[in-house]
Scaffold this motif. Sequence first.
Motif, mmCIF file in Angstrom:
data_model
loop_
_atom_site.group_PDB
_atom_site.id
_atom_site.type_symbol
_atom_site.label_atom_id
_atom_site.label_comp_id
_atom_site.label_asym_id
_atom_site.label_seq_id
_atom_site.Cartn_x
_atom_site.Cartn_y
_atom_site.Cartn_z
ATOM 1 N N ARG A 1 1.528 3.261 -9.443
ATOM 2 C CA ARG A 1 1.465 1.876 -9.863
ATOM 3 C C ARG A 1 2.637 1.131 -9.240
ATOM 4 O O ARG A 1 3.754 1.649 -9.220
ATOM 5 N N ASP B 1 -8.284 -2.534 -6.543
ATOM 6 C CA ASP B 1 -7.740 -1.186 -6.382
ATOM 7 C C ASP B 1 -7.830 -0.814 -4.906
ATOM 8 O O ASP B 1 -8.865 -0.374 -4.418
ATOM 9 N N THR C 1 -7.385 1.334 -1.718
ATOM 10 C CA THR C 1 -7.268 2.758 -1.408
ATOM 11 C C THR C 1 -7.089 2.954 0.090
ATOM 12 O O THR C 1 -7.873 2.441 0.893
ATOM 13 N N SER D 1 -4.014 5.139 -3.782
ATOM 14 C CA SER D 1 -4.669 3.917 -4.240
ATOM 15 C C SER D 1 -3.634 3.080 -4.970
ATOM 16 O O SER D 1 -2.749 3.607 -5.642
ATOM 17 N N LYS E 1 -3.152 -0.507 -7.288
ATOM 18 C CA LYS E 1 -3.659 -1.680 -7.983
ATOM 19 C C LYS E 1 -2.654 -2.817 -7.861
ATOM 20 O O LYS E 1 -1.461 -2.624 -8.048
#
Length: 305
Positions: free
Chosen positions: A25, A94, A96, A124, A126
């Motif tokens: 994150r 998201d 990736t 990935s 966000k």
Amino acid sequence: MLDWLTKRKTTQGTSEAIQSNGVLRVIGDRASGKTTYMASLARWPNAEPSSPVQNVTPVNEEGEELIAKAQNILEQGLELEPTDLNASAIDVKDYTLSIALKGQFSWKNPKASAPSQLVTLNISCKDYAGEFFTDLLYQAGDSRLQDYLEDCLQATGIMFLIDGTTHRKDSEYANGLDKFLMALDRTDIGAEKRRVGLVMTKCEQPELWIKRHQPRELAAARFPQVNRRLQSWQQMGAGSVEFFTTSAFGMLGTRYPEPNSKRINRDRNGTTSVLKDPKRWRPFGLVAPIYWLCTGDRHKELDKD
């Protein structure tokens, strides 16, 4: 968000491939440049031939969208639009990407020959609006904020992006980070140990550029309160911390370098710039924090310009 949940090795004759899949994150203030960081990483322009990175490839539609943003906005000398604050954790884009490292620079074996080892980091990320981080200070009861924290529990690695020129907001960042880490701890019944990478962005700015190879010292000097909070968190045994310097735009020249950016505004909230010369666009430091968050090891070649 970057994803590092599994590591897979496959062997075919003498060829071995290592794949790390990670969930991270990315947190940070509005001005920290999170989307620009990801778009520059996806585009990966004018790569240095000696770079350990072989290529960066989008894996999903959102990843392809990052490249489009880089080409249609950044390379046109324009700013990216702010991320939508009203998007829920489910609706947040998201992105990736797959990052392939050349064999001779492979993980855990930097002396391996090129044919013998391949390394791929599948990540990935966000893209949350920067206001989520500010809301930790003022909107503790917001349901979207709780969704945000619940979503962050999916990650073993947290990338905390800070505009390196926002040192006057050190106390605000420290308080927000403190609340984030405490809320994460109270929400996580599994008490998962995580890696937190403090990534200082916009290091093409002269006062940051000269200290780019001493990220720990730079962080301690410019963000002493944030640095102390992270060190305390690490000493409590909650996880591990590392420090990085990056620039989404990079520099022009080597003997007489200057930022490859045109400054639009600079104030307490940071530096706003656009790309100056798209033909010579070469970011630096973007993959180093991802590698550490995925493996727990610093990659000396990735730490170079």
